[in-house]
Each structure stands twice: as structure tokens, then as C-alpha cells.
Design a protein around this motif. Structure first.
Motif, mmCIF file in Angstrom:
data_model
loop_
_atom_site.group_PDB
_atom_site.id
_atom_site.type_symbol
_atom_site.label_atom_id
_atom_site.label_comp_id
_atom_site.label_asym_id
_atom_site.label_seq_id
_atom_site.Cartn_x
_atom_site.Cartn_y
_atom_site.Cartn_z
ATOM 1 N N ALA A 1 -111.367 -36.544 -38.030
ATOM 2 C CA ALA A 1 -110.699 -36.430 -36.684
ATOM 3 C C ALA A 1 -109.357 -36.620 -36.609
ATOM 4 C CB ALA A 1 -111.354 -37.167 -35.651
ATOM 5 N N PRO A 2 -108.551 -35.983 -35.632
ATOM 6 C CA PRO A 2 -107.151 -36.122 -35.346
ATOM 7 C C PRO A 2 -106.648 -37.131 -33.965
ATOM 8 C CG PRO A 2 -107.752 -34.042 -34.053
ATOM 9 C CD PRO A 2 -108.887 -34.762 -34.806
ATOM 10 N N TRP A 3 -105.472 -37.306 -33.887
ATOM 11 C CA TRP A 3 -105.158 -38.363 -32.936
ATOM 12 C C TRP A 3 -105.014 -37.928 -31.426
ATOM 13 C CZ3 TRP A 3 -100.613 -36.451 -31.217
ATOM 14 C CH2 TRP A 3 -99.956 -35.760 -32.145
ATOM 15 N N LYS B 1 -114.599 -40.506 -39.674
ATOM 16 C CA LYS B 1 -113.230 -41.288 -39.985
ATOM 17 C C LYS B 1 -112.047 -40.606 -39.015
ATOM 18 C CE LYS B 1 -109.680 -40.110 -42.440
ATOM 19 N NZ LYS B 1 -108.671 -40.838 -41.535
ATOM 20 N N ASN C 1 -105.027 -41.277 -44.770
ATOM 21 C CA ASN C 1 -105.471 -39.791 -45.303
ATOM 22 C C ASN C 1 -106.088 -39.809 -46.771
ATOM 23 O OD1 ASN C 1 -103.842 -39.329 -43.050
ATOM 24 N ND2 ASN C 1 -101.956 -38.711 -44.076
ATOM 25 N N GLY D 1 -109.840 -39.987 -46.013
ATOM 26 C CA GLY D 1 -110.230 -38.654 -45.882
ATOM 27 C C GLY D 1 -110.530 -37.828 -47.013
ATOM 28 N N PHE E 1 -113.890 -30.811 -39.977
ATOM 29 C CA PHE E 1 -112.610 -31.302 -39.747
ATOM 30 C C PHE E 1 -111.964 -31.009 -38.476
ATOM 31 C CE2 PHE E 1 -108.068 -30.661 -40.756
ATOM 32 C CZ PHE E 1 -107.508 -31.838 -40.906
ATOM 33 N N VAL E 2 -111.310 -31.702 -37.959
ATOM 34 C CA VAL E 2 -110.342 -31.232 -36.788
ATOM 35 C C VAL E 2 -109.072 -31.981 -37.300
ATOM 36 C CG1 VAL E 2 -109.724 -31.044 -34.355
ATOM 37 C CG2 VAL E 2 -112.312 -31.096 -35.168
ATOM 38 N N GLY E 3 -107.917 -30.826 -37.248
ATOM 39 C CA GLY E 3 -106.720 -31.596 -37.788
ATOM 40 C C GLY E 3 -105.609 -30.488 -37.910
ATOM 41 N N SER E 4 -104.592 -30.636 -38.679
ATOM 42 C CA SER E 4 -103.470 -29.585 -38.856
ATOM 43 C C SER E 4 -103.988 -28.609 -39.838
ATOM 44 C CB SER E 4 -102.135 -30.122 -39.358
ATOM 45 O OG SER E 4 -102.305 -30.873 -40.416
ATOM 46 N N THR F 1 -103.320 -29.850 -43.541
ATOM 47 C CA THR F 1 -104.544 -30.688 -44.018
ATOM 48 C C THR F 1 -105.757 -29.804 -44.107
ATOM 49 O OG1 THR F 1 -103.463 -32.451 -42.917
ATOM 50 C CG2 THR F 1 -105.614 -32.615 -43.849
ATOM 51 N N GLU G 1 -111.250 -26.884 -37.703
ATOM 52 C CA GLU G 1 -110.706 -26.277 -36.422
ATOM 53 C C GLU G 1 -109.272 -26.883 -36.519
ATOM 54 O OE1 GLU G 1 -112.901 -27.796 -32.855
ATOM 55 O OE2 GLU G 1 -114.413 -28.465 -34.470
ATOM 56 N N LEU G 2 -108.213 -25.978 -36.400
ATOM 57 C CA LEU G 2 -106.626 -26.326 -37.151
ATOM 58 C C LEU G 2 -105.915 -25.972 -35.748
ATOM 59 C CD1 LEU G 2 -107.292 -24.938 -40.302
ATOM 60 C CD2 LEU G 2 -107.836 -27.197 -39.823
ATOM 61 N N GLY G 3 -104.756 -25.615 -36.157
ATOM 62 C CA GLY G 3 -103.494 -25.855 -35.246
ATOM 63 C C GLY G 3 -103.473 -24.605 -34.570
ATOM 64 N N CYS H 1 -104.444 -28.673 -29.120
ATOM 65 C CA CYS H 1 -104.499 -27.474 -29.911
ATOM 66 C C CYS H 1 -104.425 -26.297 -29.135
ATOM 67 C CB CYS H 1 -105.832 -27.542 -30.697
ATOM 68 S SG CYS H 1 -107.295 -27.652 -29.935
ATOM 69 N N GLU I 1 -95.903 -24.505 -34.643
ATOM 70 C CA GLU I 1 -96.779 -25.286 -33.516
ATOM 71 C C GLU I 1 -96.087 -26.603 -33.126
ATOM 72 O OE1 GLU I 1 -100.105 -27.572 -34.685
ATOM 73 O OE2 GLU I 1 -101.215 -26.967 -32.711
HETATM 74 P P1 NAD Z 1 -103.754 -34.253 -39.568
HETATM 75 O O1 NAD Z 1 -104.186 -32.764 -40.437
HETATM 76 O O2 NAD Z 1 -102.428 -35.043 -40.046
HETATM 77 O O3 NAD Z 1 -104.914 -35.421 -39.680
HETATM 78 C C1 NAD Z 1 -106.292 -35.104 -39.198
HETATM 79 C C2 NAD Z 1 -107.177 -35.900 -39.977
HETATM 80 O O4 NAD Z 1 -107.045 -35.681 -41.323
HETATM 81 C C3 NAD Z 1 -106.871 -37.391 -39.745
HETATM 82 O O5 NAD Z 1 -108.136 -38.278 -39.818
HETATM 83 C C4 NAD Z 1 -106.147 -37.535 -41.414
HETATM 84 O O6 NAD Z 1 -106.185 -39.267 -41.702
HETATM 85 C C5 NAD Z 1 -106.893 -36.761 -42.120
HETATM 86 N N1 NAD Z 1 -106.346 -36.456 -43.623
HETATM 87 C C6 NAD Z 1 -105.046 -36.238 -43.774
HETATM 88 N N2 NAD Z 1 -104.777 -35.854 -44.981
HETATM 89 C C7 NAD Z 1 -106.179 -35.706 -45.590
HETATM 90 C C8 NAD Z 1 -106.811 -35.082 -46.802
HETATM 91 N N3 NAD Z 1 -105.969 -34.614 -47.854
HETATM 92 N N4 NAD Z 1 -108.094 -34.849 -46.777
HETATM 93 C C9 NAD Z 1 -108.969 -35.399 -45.814
HETATM 94 N N5 NAD Z 1 -108.295 -35.669 -44.583
HETATM 95 C C10 NAD Z 1 -107.228 -35.884 -44.454
HETATM 96 O O7 NAD Z 1 -103.667 -33.882 -38.033
HETATM 97 P P2 NAD Z 1 -103.160 -34.431 -36.948
HETATM 98 O O8 NAD Z 1 -101.763 -34.582 -36.998
HETATM 99 O O9 NAD Z 1 -103.922 -35.992 -36.612
HETATM 100 O O10 NAD Z 1 -103.500 -33.664 -35.639
HETATM 101 C C11 NAD Z 1 -102.833 -32.507 -34.996
HETATM 102 C C12 NAD Z 1 -103.391 -31.514 -35.183
HETATM 103 O O11 NAD Z 1 -104.682 -31.193 -35.020
HETATM 104 C C13 NAD Z 1 -102.440 -30.206 -34.811
HETATM 105 O O12 NAD Z 1 -102.136 -29.022 -35.483
HETATM 106 C C14 NAD Z 1 -103.529 -29.605 -33.476
HETATM 107 O O13 NAD Z 1 -103.436 -28.401 -33.177
HETATM 108 C C15 NAD Z 1 -104.793 -29.784 -34.497
HETATM 109 N N6 NAD Z 1 -106.004 -29.963 -33.698
HETATM 110 C C16 NAD Z 1 -106.955 -28.860 -33.657
HETATM 111 C C17 NAD Z 1 -107.988 -28.686 -32.908
HETATM 112 C C18 NAD Z 1 -109.003 -27.552 -32.612
HETATM 113 O O14 NAD Z 1 -110.181 -27.731 -32.111
HETATM 114 N N7 NAD Z 1 -108.493 -26.340 -33.327
HETATM 115 C C19 NAD Z 1 -108.142 -29.762 -31.781
HETATM 116 C C20 NAD Z 1 -107.252 -30.823 -31.951
HETATM 117 C C21 NAD Z 1 -105.851 -30.828 -32.707
#
Ligand code: NAD
Length: 473
Positions: free
Chosen positions: A145-147, A171, A203, A206, A220-223, A226, A245-247, A279, A376
Motif C-alpha cells: 500500500a501507499p501513504w 505491507k 521498499n 515489498g 499493489f496500490v502505488g506509483s 513501482t 492500481e497506479l497513478g 490518485c 502526476e
Molecule cells: P510507491 O510506488 O512509491 O510505493 C507504494 C508501495 O510500494 C510502498 O509500500 C513501497 O514501500 C512499496 N514498494 C516500493 N518499491 C517496491 C518494489 N520494488 N517492489 C514492491 N514494493 C515496492 O507509491 P507512493 O509514493 O507510496 O504512492 C503514491 C502513488 O500511488 C501515486 O502515484 C498515486 O497516484 C498512487 N495511488 C494510486 C491509487 C489507485 O487506486 N490507482 C490510489 C492511491 C495512490
């Protein structure tokens, strides 16, 4: 404040103390206020073993018992709303009222996913026999999950996995681990041991999860950057299933027949809520040239009126950026916008106080080719772009590698619907932007993701489809 000894991983339904720690920063001061446990590789192995063992029973529980356990979990989350919200505000920075809302939405996600059910289907029935389709849980799901909305997003993944009969290892982001660690303790009161494990770490942890042969799927939800790494790594290990679910870089197209003041009030919150760190926040406004100036002024007026501050300050509406790298990135994007001819209508820089505060900013006069339009921003800085024809607006709105959300704002809803049907986005709203619930699928076109979360589409992505051919009776 040092809360070092207050937090532990939850593995197999028990608190597992840390072997090492990392600092958690309060974004409203920039200072460390607590330490979180940093899971070792051995602790990940323990969590996988606990989740695998729990899976054998959890998958076989009658649906009604799984639902009852999840409802109990949701009720306990609601019962802990004050403590969870306080932790969220401390580590994430969002106003306490917003943190409160996040906890309640988290509970709703659990209830909402528990209410969904996928039934087996008869695909064919004739003299040749019957062909059935049923669905099986996958096994152990890693939820990364992201922050920006730590509790909602970790739980969103986990609740889908649990409702489908899987067990999970959550995580949280290393920037916001604490409320999620507490959630693990609450889960342990409601769910059988090992069904819902939480381990905190950076990271690298993860990445270890994506490579681990004992994990069957990564949610996975994050950038986007990643997410691509997660997909590659999951493919290279055991071809684990992956949902991403990404950016996003969501466009809002404002047509020429709107009530400008009404639209500005709603559009403002769709862009600036959580200080733009959502997001599906509006990240580019395309305003028809006949309304652009008035809309820009109305948005700027809202931005000036809003109260920015630490999440515990009274009446505060917007908090800081969540972390230093994001704060630096948004300031760099803002600087680039100024250098490329952007006109700062209001805001325009950091606030003169400790912590990661940026003034709500509205920028006019930009076009594509600037970072604020093309990337973004994920911060409280909004570009208002001007267009002449709907054709042009649609083409520019779609000219991005992202495709998460989009919106059309108009007096004439039928006309807006026509425009909506041409937008490349997983969700398109009319006269609104943002919001998701457990019964409706959510996800992105293009580089905004892979698969859909929530709804029956989301639930199916945590199941494996199986076809059974039965001979004629
Ligand atoms: P991030 O990708 O930096 O981190 C997200 C998670 O991934 C963290 O827990 C991190 O520790 C982990 N991680 C980092 N490197 C990894 C790897 N190599 N393998 C596995 N896990 C790893 O994202 P962020 O900065 O925490 O969150 C912001 C982003 O999340 C923005 O782009 C936002 O748009 C996106 N987001 C998307 C949604 C959606 O539903 N589409 C929702 C919320 C946030």
C-alpha cells in the motif's frame, strides 16, 4: 514523543516484536515522532507460513462465517475510530476530521466487500453433459500500500482477498506504517490467527514479497514506476497474479454552459482534497475559453479561503504534503511551471513554517510540455488550461499515458455524456469527480493500472476460474 515499544508486526494473530526499527516522521513538523518495526526476511517467511496455514481453514469456512468474521472486524475498526484517526493524522498529516472519515470508509470497505458473492455458473447444459464454472481462492495475497490513504488502500486490497477466501500479508508504506500496524492488532481480535498479517518495512521488503514463492498474488496500490517493477518481479518469480492500481493525471473538462461558481466550489475539493494527494484527484482542468478566466478566479478565491495547517489545529481543511521527497517534487514541478510561462494566480510556493506545507496554488497560462501538465503532480497545485473546441479538449485530455479518472462538467448532461464516452479513463464522472465504494469497480486504462479493484470484477481478480466438464447423466 517516542512510541517505539508500542508497535509490533502482527503475524499468526500475535504481536511479533521488531529486531530493528525505522523512524516515522510527522509531516507537520518534519521531525521523527515514533519508530516502526522493520521486518526481516525471516519475519516475512514467518508471515507467509502463518498465512499459508490459515488459508487451509479460511478457504473452507462457509461464506456466512467468513462474512460474520469480516463484519466483526469492520465493527471493531469503527469502535477504534478515535485512536486510529489520531495515528493517521500524526503520520500522514491529514486533518483529524479527514482521518476520522478515512477510518469509517475503511470499515465500509470491509463490510462492502464481505457483502459481495460470486456464484458458480452453468456455462452449457445439453445432451453432451454440463459445463460448470466455479471459482477458487488463490492462496496467500501480499497487499502493498501507499501513504496517501494508508488504511483505506491497504484494507481495500485485503478485504477483496479475504472475501474471496484468501489470507493476506499487508505491507504499509514506510512513510505511514503505524495506523496499519494497529489495524493488524484489531484484525487479530476478529479473524482467525494468520488470516490477516501486517508487517512493516521499506521498499526492499515489498520487493521480497513480489519474489516470494509462498505468495500467490500481489495486490499493489502505488506509483506507476513501482507498479511496473512489481509486475516484472512477480512474473519472474512464480508468475504470481498481480492487480495494479497506479497513478493518474485526471482531466476535468468544463464546458461552456456551466454555472461557474457552482462548478468551482466542487472542482476545488476534487483537486485539493488531501492536499492533492489522491490518485483520482483532478490534476488538469480544461476550461472552455469563454469561462476559463472566471473559473480560474473562482478556484483561486477558494484556494485563498481554505485553512491550511497541522492536522490537529482547529478547523484545518488541508494538511502538509506527506513526506519530504513528495514536497521537493511538487516544489520542483511548480518551479518548472513558472519557468514555462505559467501565471501563478494564487499560492505559488512553500508556506513559511516547519513541516512540508505548500500553499494551495492555481496556475493559468500553461500548455502541454510543462511538468505540471504532463506528469502526476500529487500535490496542491492545479493548472487551468484553456480550449476552444470539444474536439480539442477530448484530444488533449486523452493525450497522457495515464487513464485513471476523468470528468465532464456541463449544464446539459446529455452533451456531457457524449463527451464522457470519448474519454480514455476507468471512471468518468459528470458534474462530480472522485469517490469510490466497494460495490463499484475502480481502476485505470493505460499506465494507470492493471485489472479493477472492488465490485464483482475486483472480487473475481482474487479468484482463479475453474471449468468442470460433467458427462450426461
Ligand atoms: P510507491 O510506488 O512509491 O510505493 C507504494 C508501495 O510500494 C510502498 O509500500 C513501497 O514501500 C512499496 N514498494 C516500493 N518499491 C517496491 C518494489 N520494488 N517492489 C514492491 N514494493 C515496492 O507509491 P507512493 O509514493 O507510496 O504512492 C503514491 C502513488 O500511488 C501515486 O502515484 C498515486 O497516484 C498512487 N495511488 C494510486 C491509487 C489507485 O487506486 N490507482 C490510489 C492511491 C495512490
Amino acid at each position: 514523543m517516542n512510541e517505539q515499544h508500542a508497535f509490533a508486526h502482527t503475524i499468526g494473530g500475535r504481536p511479533v516484536p521488531a529486531e530493528r526499527w525505522f523512524d516515522v516522521i510527522d509531516p507537520s513538523t518534519g521531525a521523527a515522532f515514533a519508530q516502526a518495526p522493520d521486518a526481516s526476511r525471516e519475519q516475512l517467511d514467518l508471515a507467509v507460513a502463518a498465512a499459508r496455514q490459515a488459508f487451509e481453514q479460511w478457504r473452507l469456512l462457509p461464506q456466512s462465517e467468513r462474512v460474520a468474521a469480516m463484519r466483526d472486524f469492520a465493527a471493531r475498526v469503527r469502535g477504534q475510530v478515535e485512536g486510529l484517526a489520531r495515528l493517521l493524522t500524526l503520520e500522514q498529516g491529514k486533518p483529524l476530521t479527514a482521518a476520522h472519515r478515512e477510518v469509517l470508509v475503511t470499515a465500509d470497505r470491509i463490510d462492502g466487500m464481505a457483502a459481495l458473492e460470486i456464484k458458480p455458473e452453468v456455462l452449457r447444459e445439453d445432451v453432451g453433459g454440463r459445463v460448470l464454472l466455479d471459482y477458487q481462492p488463490l492462496g496467500v495475497v501480499g497487499a502493498i500500500a501507499p501513504w496517501n490513504a494508508p488504511l483505506i488502500l491497504a484494507t481495500q486490497i485485503a478485504a477483496q482477498a479475504l472475501a474471496a477466501g484468501n489470507t493476506v500479508i499487508v505491507k504499509p508504506s514506510p512513510f505511514t506504517p503505524l495506523a496499519t500496524l494497529r489495524l493488524g492488532e484489531i484484525a487479530a481480535e476478529a479473524l482467525p490467527p494468520g488470516v490477516f498479517n501486517v508487517i512493516a518495512g521499506g521498499n526492499a521488503l515489498g520487493q521480497c514479497m513480489t519474489e516470494h514463492p509462498g505468495i500467490d498474488k500481489i495486490g499493489f496500490v502505488g506509483s506507476t514506476a513501482t507498479g511496473k517493477r512489481v509486475l516484472a518481479s512477480a512474473a519472474n518469480s512464480t508468475l504470481k497474479r498481480v492487480s495494479l492500481e497506479l497513478g493518474g493525471n485526471d482531466p476535468a473538462i468544463v464546458l461552456d454552459d456551466v454555472d461557474v461558481d457552482q462548478v468551482a466550489a466542487r472542482l476545488f475539493w476534487s483537486a485539493f482534497m488531501n492536499s492533492g494527494q489522491i490518485c483520482m484527484a483532478v490534476k488538469r482542468v480544461f476550461a472552455h475559453e469563454s469561462v476559463a478566466e472566471r473559473l480560474t478566479a473562482a478556484l483561486a478565491q477558494k484556494a485563498q479561503q481554505v485553512k491550511v495547517g497541522g492536522g490537529f489545529e482547529p478547523d484545518v481543511e488541508l494538511g502538509p504534503l506527506q513526506n519530504k521527497p513528495q514536497y521537493d517534487k511538487v516544489l520542483a514541478i511548480l518551479q518548472d511551471a513558472k519557468e514555462r510561462g505559467g501565471r501563478v494566480v494564487t499560492g505559488g510556493g512553500a508556506l513559511p513554517r516547519a513541516g512540508y506545507f505548500i500553499a494551495p496554488t492555481v496556475i493559468a497560462g500553461l500548455t502541454e510540455g510543462s511538468r505540471l501538465v504532463d506528469e502526476e503532480q500529487f500535490g496542491p497545485v492545479l493548472p487551468v488550461l484553456t480550449y476552444k473546441t470539444i474536439e480539442e479538449a477530448v484530444q488533449r485530455a486523452n493525450a497522457t499515458r495515464y487513464g485513471l479518472g476523468a470528468s465532464v462538467w456541463a449544464g446539459d448532461v446529455a452533451r456531457a455524456h457524449e463527451v464522457a464516452r470519448r474519454l480514455e479513463a476507468g471512471t468518468v464522472w459528470i458534474n462530480a469527480h472522485g469517490g469510490a465504494t466497494a460495490d463499484i469497480p475502480f481502476g485505470g486504462f493505460k499506465e494507470s493500472g492493471l485489472g479493477r479493484a472492488m465490485g464483482t470484477l475486483g472480487l473475481k481478480s482474487y479468484l482463479e476460474a475453474r471449468v468442470i466438464y460433467l458427462p450426461p447423466t
